[in-house]
Design an enzyme around this catalytic site. Structure first.
Site, mmCIF file in Angstrom:
data_model
loop_
_atom_site.group_PDB
_atom_site.id
_atom_site.type_symbol
_atom_site.label_atom_id
_atom_site.label_comp_id
_atom_site.label_asym_id
_atom_site.label_seq_id
_atom_site.Cartn_x
_atom_site.Cartn_y
_atom_site.Cartn_z
ATOM 1 N N ASP A 114 -22.590 41.602 -14.609
ATOM 2 C CA ASP A 114 -23.605 41.956 -13.637
ATOM 3 C C ASP A 114 -24.148 40.656 -13.054
ATOM 4 O OD1 ASP A 114 -25.382 40.802 -15.291
ATOM 5 O OD2 ASP A 114 -26.587 42.564 -15.650
ATOM 6 N N ASP A 124 -21.941 52.115 -17.318
ATOM 7 C CA ASP A 124 -22.289 51.229 -18.424
ATOM 8 C C ASP A 124 -23.702 51.553 -18.846
ATOM 9 O OD1 ASP A 124 -23.638 49.692 -16.085
ATOM 10 O OD2 ASP A 124 -24.390 48.704 -17.886
ATOM 11 N N CYS A 179 -15.314 63.971 -34.606
ATOM 12 C CA CYS A 179 -15.115 62.629 -34.034
ATOM 13 C C CYS A 179 -13.959 61.894 -34.712
ATOM 14 C CB CYS A 179 -16.398 61.824 -34.162
ATOM 15 S SG CYS A 179 -16.279 60.160 -33.454
ATOM 16 N N CYS A 228 -13.691 58.489 -34.583
ATOM 17 C CA CYS A 228 -14.020 57.057 -34.649
ATOM 18 C C CYS A 228 -13.840 56.520 -36.070
ATOM 19 C CB CYS A 228 -15.445 56.796 -34.156
ATOM 20 S SG CYS A 228 -16.729 57.081 -35.391
ATOM 21 N N CYS A 250 -16.571 57.884 -38.512
ATOM 22 C CA CYS A 250 -16.494 59.288 -38.915
ATOM 23 C C CYS A 250 -15.256 59.590 -39.760
ATOM 24 C CB CYS A 250 -16.540 60.185 -37.680
ATOM 25 S SG CYS A 250 -18.173 60.167 -36.896
ATOM 26 N N HIS A 277 -19.698 54.541 -33.644
ATOM 27 C CA HIS A 277 -19.591 55.972 -33.348
ATOM 28 C C HIS A 277 -20.103 56.297 -31.945
ATOM 29 C CE1 HIS A 277 -19.920 60.282 -33.470
ATOM 30 N NE2 HIS A 277 -21.158 60.143 -33.056
#
Lengths: 399, 399
Positions: free
Chosen positions: A90, A292, A330, A332, A335, A361
């Site tokens: 940015d 984002d 999930c 991830c 998890c 997560h």
């Protein structure tokens, strides 16, 4: 390079493919934020394994610490952070305009006081571009005049018009840097001596510049911002700024709906600073390709997790003996390995690993949402899928 | 199970192989400390990839939070933390005796005040064993009376003698629990009814108990502690406690030298709470097989790293533009990927990733030191190698 291919649409929703010097981004996509050159609490490998295709860096923060000259000397953000894939920085506009009382805005740029050491600093359209050039992300953002979400029309107009004037200066400075780089000169210094040795073409330019639309919540200002921005093009992408800054969600959604018809279909669209899971789906439904937000990692550090069964406070007493994953649906790394009871224990014992595991997560949750939306758009089922998803999400109440 | 095989010796130094229910530990070895069921700041996979073969858990801390009943319900420390390999729990003795002014020692046990919520608690030899049984590590430690490093002889003797009396109680309680488990009864409750149904043999006992030698820095007290401990055996391992608690390093080394001839060669020897790199080599040279210490992670969190070129303060200005690894001679995940400049930046920006990356390095540094010592002992070159290593280490001055 910097090409965007539109693969499918469903209503306003789009599935695409953005080619950047450091890799490909399949859209819609959530981009994790690496404020200081690291997605807070996470190792770049964890971010990659969570499915991130592109991450952000923050010009304001990296300029103050460690300084763009350090990042550049270490090989730019890619070399410095070891994140090999696409990156976006940015411009610092959002940060310096947030320093209420610590900054002075003029047409030239913004004088502000460093939040780290109190030193006096200045960011101008030109210096914001120079810093980003040194940081070396694939995508740099124009330096914009950001106004508060509920700003009166006059202020919103002033910020929008100034953003347009600054955009021309950003573009001109970026083009200069790109031209010098293409000439094989890596120094940012001017050298117009006719006797200067000019090596043949240097490396291909590895950074593009995207403009940021402003105009608050006022349709005519947004339309003017878009018109003025396109006049100053061409561009390889376009960002929508000044949203998710305090205005009600339906208001943000209306701005997106009004903008969509005028946005060039061939450009990827990046909705800055957004968002939460429902914001992603609402944004995608209105034609946004990139998002984002720091909420994923910030909430993660505070022990708040988005799950398929609603929001979970990891400190909750009900988790004390739970051998269930944080989110059974999930995939991830957290998890698939750890229990809610262990995560709760880590938070109560103030162990860093807990912050990290819940951040992983949350990031995976948003990235997967982008993946699912993309698959649905490609299959032509996005509308129904996202409505069902949102209904379940809002129905839970705690979300 | 619980067998220790001595593979080679050189002087007092030993290379061995310890077989535990959850895996094998090749010695000499450094054991990272996971106070709250996590090696601070690290993911169990990072600990494994750093080469750790066995990690510690802390009975005092895990008893207070989350409570052994939670850990047991989640499958013991292995299931709770997802660390699949060998584990060892200390008995809590060291922690409760450190609570100066907040604890009362009697023959029965120690009354103390929880540092978390101020609640009144008691640890006895029996309860320390019961808690460790519930935690389910491969190795449990006897509950010992720890005295300060510079304690007068009378206090050292009192602590040593009490430790022996408590050892008998620990052993008896552990044998009871093991017997019940072997009978297939998992409950800790007594059931001596002649009519009780006794199922045939249950699962093999997966935990052994090691005694702890005390006696401060007094050779005759240490000798008496060893004698009394062996009388209460047999044991599958033996620990040396009450060292590295403020006494000069040569004094600690003399205690180890005096003890070595009397220690049964067939038992692995664990020097508790040690140590720094030089302590490891000095300990190995005096027959120690296992070490643990929080310094690796604690120093790592403070930005202090052991390297092959001496100690490095990661915040040092000299690292600002350094693209060198933290330690060019190191094979850890941090040194093979990140620059000193990036690590310095992470620390100055107070990013969690920095703490973690330096902790990984420090742990790997100590683990590799154990690996190198082992290889040298097997090759018969330990004496020269370790003398050279220590000379370089001390020569640097900053170490």
């Amino acid at each position: 390079m910097f090409e965007f291919e539109l693969l499918a649409t469903e209503g306003l929703a789009r599935a695409g493919r953005l080619v950047l010097p450091s890799g490909v981004v399949e859209t819609p996509a959530f981009m994790p934020v690496g404020t200081h050159g690291t997605v807070r609490g996470l190792h770049p490998e964890e971010v990659r394994r969570a499915g991130a295709q592109i991450i952000l860096g923050n010009t304001y923060h990296l300029h103050l610490r460690p300084g763009e000259e350090v990042v550049q000397a270490l090989g730019g953000l890619h070399g410095f952070t070891t994140w090999p894939g696409p990156m976006l920085t940015d411009s610092g506009g959002f940060q310096v305009f947030s320093l209420e009382g610590l900054r002075r805005v003029a047409e030239g740029g913004v004088e502000f006081v460093s939040h780290i050491d109190g030193s006096a600093r200045t960011l101008t359209p030109e210096s914001a571009i120079e810093i980003q050039w040194a940081l070396g992300a694939d995508v740099a953002m124009a330096f914009d005049h950001v106004v508060p979400g509920q700003a009166p029309r006059e202020l919103a107009e002033e910020g929008m018009e100034r953003t347009l004037r600054w955009l021309a200066r950003c573009r001109s400075r970026h083009a200069e840097l790109a031209e010098r780089s293409a000439d094989g000169r890596t120094s940012g210094r001017a050298d117009d001596s006719p006797h200067a040795v000019r090596p043949s073409a240097g490396p291909p330019v590895r950074q593009t510049l995207w403009p940021i639309l402003q105009g608050g919540i006022h349709p005519e200002l947004r339309a003017r911002s878009l018109e003025g921005t396109l006049e100053r093009g061409p561009w390889s992408g376009i960002a929508i700024g000044g949203l998710s800054v305090g205005e009600p969600k339906p208001v943000m959604q209306r701005v997106l709906e009004n903008l969509a018809p005028g946005l060039p279909p061939a450009l990827p669209r990046y909705l800055m600073g957004v968002g939460f899971p429902d914001d992603l789906l609402e944004g995608i439904a209105r034609g946004v390709d990139l998002f984002d937000c720091v909420a994923a990692t910030r909430n993660g550090r505070h022990g708040s997790a988005w799950t398929s069964a609603g929001k979970v406070n990891i400190r909750g007493a009900g988790l004390r003996l739970s051998d269930e994953p944080l989110d059974p649906a999930c995939d991830c790394e957290t998890c698939t390995r750890f229990s809610r009871a262990y995560l709760r224990h880590l938070f109560l014992a103030e162990e860093m690993l807990g912050l990290r595991l819940v951040s992983i997560h949350n990031i995976r949750f948003l990235i997967r949402l982008g993946e699912q939306a993309r698959a649905a758009i490609l299959a032509g089922t996005f509308d129904r899928w996202s409505r069902d998803w949102l209904e379940r999400y809002h129905h839970r109440g705690d979300a």
